[in-house]
Design a protein around this motif. Sequence first.
Motif, short mmCIF file in Angstrom:
data_model
loop_
_atom_site.label_atom_id
_atom_site.label_comp_id
_atom_site.label_asym_id
_atom_site.label_seq_id
_atom_site.Cartn_x
_atom_site.Cartn_y
_atom_site.Cartn_z
N LEU A 89 0.81 -1.19 0.01
CA LEU A 89 0.12 -0.09 0.01
C LEU A 89 1.01 1.37 -0.04
CD1 LEU A 89 -2.70 1.60 0.42
CD2 LEU A 89 -2.57 0.96 2.71
N GLU A 90 2.10 1.21 0.75
CA GLU A 90 2.90 2.41 0.83
C GLU A 90 3.38 2.62 -0.61
OE1 GLU A 90 3.34 0.33 4.70
OE2 GLU A 90 2.79 -0.22 2.98
N LYS A 91 3.66 1.63 -1.33
CA LYS A 91 4.40 1.86 -2.60
C LYS A 91 3.25 2.40 -3.42
CE LYS A 91 7.19 1.47 -6.07
NZ LYS A 91 8.39 2.64 -6.09
N ALA A 92 1.99 1.87 -3.42
CA ALA A 92 0.98 2.19 -4.23
C ALA A 92 0.74 3.69 -4.12
CB ALA A 92 -0.19 1.51 -4.29
N THR A 93 0.43 4.23 -3.00
CA THR A 93 0.16 5.44 -2.30
C THR A 93 1.25 6.46 -3.02
OG1 THR A 93 -0.68 4.43 -0.33
CG2 THR A 93 -0.25 6.96 -0.57
N LYS A 94 2.46 6.04 -3.05
CA LYS A 94 3.73 7.15 -3.59
C LYS A 94 3.31 6.98 -5.11
CE LYS A 94 6.74 6.07 0.09
NZ LYS A 94 8.28 5.81 0.54
N TYR A 125 0.24 9.34 -5.73
CA TYR A 125 0.33 10.59 -4.99
C TYR A 125 1.84 11.03 -5.06
CZ TYR A 125 -4.53 9.60 -3.82
OH TYR A 125 -5.83 9.31 -3.95
N PRO A 126 2.65 11.22 -6.13
CA PRO A 126 3.89 11.35 -5.95
C PRO A 126 4.46 12.52 -5.16
CG PRO A 126 3.01 11.93 -8.27
CD PRO A 126 2.01 11.44 -7.50
N ASP A 127 3.54 13.57 -5.08
CA ASP A 127 3.71 14.65 -4.25
C ASP A 127 3.82 14.32 -2.79
OD1 ASP A 127 4.34 17.01 -2.94
OD2 ASP A 127 2.65 18.15 -4.02
N LYS A 128 4.84 14.14 -1.96
CA LYS A 128 4.85 13.86 -0.59
C LYS A 128 4.03 14.81 0.27
CE LYS A 128 9.09 15.86 0.78
NZ LYS A 128 10.73 15.65 1.40
N ASN A 129 3.78 15.95 -0.12
CA ASN A 129 2.82 17.03 0.54
C ASN A 129 1.46 16.86 0.51
OD1 ASN A 129 5.15 18.35 1.92
ND2 ASN A 129 5.51 19.21 0.04
N THR A 130 1.01 16.08 -0.39
CA THR A 130 -0.36 16.02 -0.80
C THR A 130 -1.19 15.45 0.56
OG1 THR A 130 -0.01 15.18 -3.00
CG2 THR A 130 -1.99 14.46 -2.19
N ARG A 131 -2.21 16.23 0.97
CA ARG A 131 -2.80 15.84 2.10
C ARG A 131 -3.50 14.55 2.23
NH1 ARG A 131 0.46 19.64 3.31
NH2 ARG A 131 -0.32 21.60 3.91
N ILE A 132 -3.99 13.97 1.13
CA ILE A 132 -4.73 12.62 1.02
C ILE A 132 -3.46 11.89 1.46
CG2 ILE A 132 -5.38 10.84 -0.14
CD1 ILE A 132 -7.17 13.10 -1.72
N LEU A 187 -3.44 9.27 4.71
CA LEU A 187 -3.48 7.95 4.57
C LEU A 187 -1.96 7.23 5.06
CD1 LEU A 187 -4.51 5.29 3.51
CD2 LEU A 187 -3.48 5.93 1.21
N GLU A 188 -0.92 8.00 5.09
CA GLU A 188 0.18 7.41 5.70
C GLU A 188 0.19 7.30 7.38
OE1 GLU A 188 3.73 8.83 2.27
OE2 GLU A 188 3.08 10.27 3.97
N LYS A 189 -0.39 8.18 7.92
CA LYS A 189 -0.57 8.42 9.30
C LYS A 189 -1.45 7.22 9.78
CE LYS A 189 0.93 10.45 11.99
NZ LYS A 189 2.24 10.37 12.72
N ILE A 190 -2.44 6.79 8.95
CA ILE A 190 -3.34 5.36 9.30
C ILE A 190 -2.59 4.12 8.98
CG2 ILE A 190 -5.48 4.58 8.77
CD1 ILE A 190 -6.60 7.30 8.35
#
Length: 322
Positions: free
Chosen positions: A70-75, A78-85, A89-92
Amino acid sequence: MENLANQLVDKSIEAFVMGLEIYNKPTIKYRVEGFSFFICNAWELMLKAELLNQGKSIYFKDKPDRTISLEKATKLIYPDKNTRIRLNLEKIIELRNISTHFITEDYEVKYAPLFQACVINFTNELIRFHNKDITEHIPQNFLTIHANYEPLSNEEIKLKYPSEVAQKFIQQANEIDVLNKEYNSEKFAINIAQKLYITKDRKKADFSVKIDRNSENHVAIVKELKDPSDIHKYSYNNIITAVNERLKKKNIQLKYKSGFNTYVLSLFIEFYNIKSDSKYAYRHCIGNQTSYTYSQQLVEFIVSQIKKDPNNFVESLKKAKK
């Protein structure tokens, strides 16, 4: 791949609904951890379906029978690490990963705003990526998180759990508070609060109160003792995040190719001897381990110093060290 993508989306919706059913069922005590597992599963399936629709592989090159995390799929989505979504998701994901090691139901009040934002984010992205309306599977009112808003105080946490676990709880809660404030976005956290205001206009009042000047019961505002864990909420990495967010809002450009990072912060802490100043830093000692957390005043101090001379700020710290 279209058929596989559709199957992943259908399973994603089912995992999402299961997560909500677990969380909103009052008899389940394991709901924080259970929700984090299922919501992460829902996101993983949904994002992988989108990757397939984009013509990208969701499998490891050297292990074609395994799919990416999931971590890889999220990146990738959403390649911009500052994207709020992505930040939400990373905190959850982080909560899901620690749920097997720490009991988290006592801090439900801290995670509930993140969960609510995550639910809304999922429903919006499901429509955007796959043109699926979640309300066709679950009523709109079920999308509201019903949280238990009776958190334990830091002192109660310290009494209830061993020092190592208690410290972890407090640090997690403080980090969420800090990021919530700095990001200030409903895509990261949706806060639920009740506030009371006194008004002289009866038409604007929900209920009325009476002030009696002749009462013999006098009250006064007293200063309460502050727990250092409440004042020094910022971790080392949170300081970096907060400073960068504030520089961005103030449109201040730090003339250093890597920006304000761990190296620059370490130079600043060393130059001003921050760790010895209780106004800025608090030393935590658990057994043989020592760590520091920092105050909001330190963030403001750093930003004020950068603002004075953003072009030479880092070079000045380097020269001072030499």
